[in-house]
Design an enzyme around this catalytic site. Structure first.
Site, short mmCIF file in Angstrom:
data_model
loop_
_atom_site.label_atom_id
_atom_site.label_comp_id
_atom_site.label_asym_id
_atom_site.label_seq_id
_atom_site.Cartn_x
_atom_site.Cartn_y
_atom_site.Cartn_z
N LYS A 260 0.81 -1.22 0.00
CA LYS A 260 0.00 0.00 0.00
C LYS A 260 0.84 1.27 0.00
O LYS A 260 0.48 2.26 -0.63
CB LYS A 260 -0.95 0.00 1.20
CG LYS A 260 -2.04 -1.05 1.12
CD LYS A 260 -3.00 -0.96 2.30
CE LYS A 260 -4.11 -1.99 2.17
NZ LYS A 260 -5.07 -1.92 3.31
N LYS B 215 -11.22 -9.85 -9.78
CA LYS B 215 -12.19 -10.16 -8.74
C LYS B 215 -13.43 -9.29 -8.89
O LYS B 215 -13.36 -8.15 -9.37
CB LYS B 215 -11.58 -9.91 -7.36
CG LYS B 215 -10.63 -10.98 -6.88
CD LYS B 215 -10.19 -10.73 -5.44
CE LYS B 215 -11.32 -10.93 -4.46
NZ LYS B 215 -10.87 -10.82 -3.05
N LYS C 258 -16.72 -3.66 -6.09
CA LYS C 258 -17.63 -2.51 -6.16
C LYS C 258 -16.99 -1.34 -6.89
O LYS C 258 -17.69 -0.42 -7.33
CB LYS C 258 -18.05 -2.08 -4.76
CG LYS C 258 -16.94 -1.44 -3.94
CD LYS C 258 -17.47 -0.85 -2.65
CE LYS C 258 -16.39 -0.08 -1.92
NZ LYS C 258 -16.89 0.60 -0.73
#
Length: 333
Positions: free
Chosen positions: A114, A196, A199
């Site tokens: 990250k 995957k 949203k």
């Protein structure tokens, strides 16, 4: 046995969230013997490691709680709460920060992924949140923690922190073991089986949202990417057919059977027959969840009351451990 697990509150949950995580929690709760504990929490404090829009975080916490309840989490059988309502999480996080080592945190794979080369511009919370994760489970003397592949390292860190604290100050914490359940299915996009279900995908057709109505669910499955070949009799025949494998995986997960069992039922049939059957199964499974979720979101105060009750119960379980840790390091409270 005491199982503790958390999930970050996000909005617009989809089929992948349900089959990959929430359904597993419900199964865990239902299998827990009487006298043992399941604690499920919304990790709203963890969400602060990244920039947040306050109103969205507040709303998403309620919506996530409502979704868990709609999917089968039972407050009579499990303790459901959000971190922020139990201040002991933050208090123990600070205490454990004196035990955790910078080198341990710097080796965390998720931090490296990250932060990348921009570590100095990231929040301190992103660097130290594995210590909060350790506090989340050690606070309740958790015996088991459900972990996916991406969280095994964090559970190992929690154990390392517990061992060092116990060595330095005396036995205080239980060392949690990983809870290994049957592998959660990996649900992929309906439009691109190499990605995957998410949203964040700009195409709404790529996912089945838990709030989609029956016609929308059926339409998305009907339009899902597939191929022209019939279904084989065993999973090995799907090795080079990612879209077909994804649809079979979804059917198996919804039905609670193995992909091989699905293929035994539909071997030789094409998607003209398989997709309507999958749509019927998805509608039958998700329609009651959507109806319960809609009703819960119409009474957000009741959902908050469930979280408040769960936090009160969690606080009772947390208090002795926090007191012991405070006493162990010499704090006067």
């Amino acid at each position: 046995m005491r199982v503790v697990s958390g999930i970050q509150p996000t909005g617009n949950l989809h089929l992948g969230n349900y089959l990959g995580a929430i359904k597993q929690w419900v199964a865990m709760q239902d299998a827990m013997p009487e006298g043992d504990d399941c604690l499920f929490f919304l990790a709203d404090l963890h969400a602060l490691s990244q920039p947040v829009i306050p109103a969205e975080l507040n709303a998403h916490t309620t919506e996530m709680a409502a979704t868990l309840l709609a999917c089968g989490i039972d407050p009579k059988r499990a303790i459901l709460f959000n971190q922020a309502r139990v201040p002991a999480h933050s208090a123990l996080h600070w205490i454990l920060g004196g035990t955790a080592r910078m080198g341990w945190l710097g080796r965390m794979t998720q931090w490296k992924d990250k932060a990348g080369k921009k570590g100095e511009s990231q929040s301190v919370g992103l660097f130290t949140y594995p210590v909060l994760q350790a506090a989340d489970v050690l606070l309740y003397q958790a015996t088991h923690v459900p972990v996916g592949e991406d969280q095994k390292q964090h559970l190992e860190l929690a154990r390392d922190i517990a061992v060092k604290f116990n060595t330095d100050y005396g036995d205080t914490f239980t060392l949690p073991e990983p809870f290994i359940s049957k592998a959660a299915p990996r649900i992929m996009s309906l439009r691109d089986a190499s990605a995957k279900m998410s949203k964040s995908d700009p195409s709404d057709a790529s996912r089945i949202n838990l709030v989609d109505d029956d016609d929308t669910i059926a339409s998305k499955i009907r339009k899902a990417k597939s191929d022209a070949d019939g279904l084989p009799g065993e999973v090995a025949g799907l090795a080079e057919r990612p879209e077909a494998r994804n649809l079979v995986t979804i059917y198996a997960a919804l039905a609670g059977v193995t992909p091989d069992a699905v293929l035994a039922q539909f071997a030789g049939q094409g998607f003209g027959a398989f997709k309507p059957a999958l749509a019927d199964l998805a509608v039958a499974t998700l329609s009651p969840i959507r109806q319960r979720l809609t009703a819960l979101l119409d009474d957000r105060a009741a959902v908050s009351a469930v979280l408040a009750d769960g936090a009160a119960r969690a606080s009772v379980l947390a208090a002795p451990t926090l007191a012991a840790a405070q006493a162990a390091v010499g704090l006067q409270v």
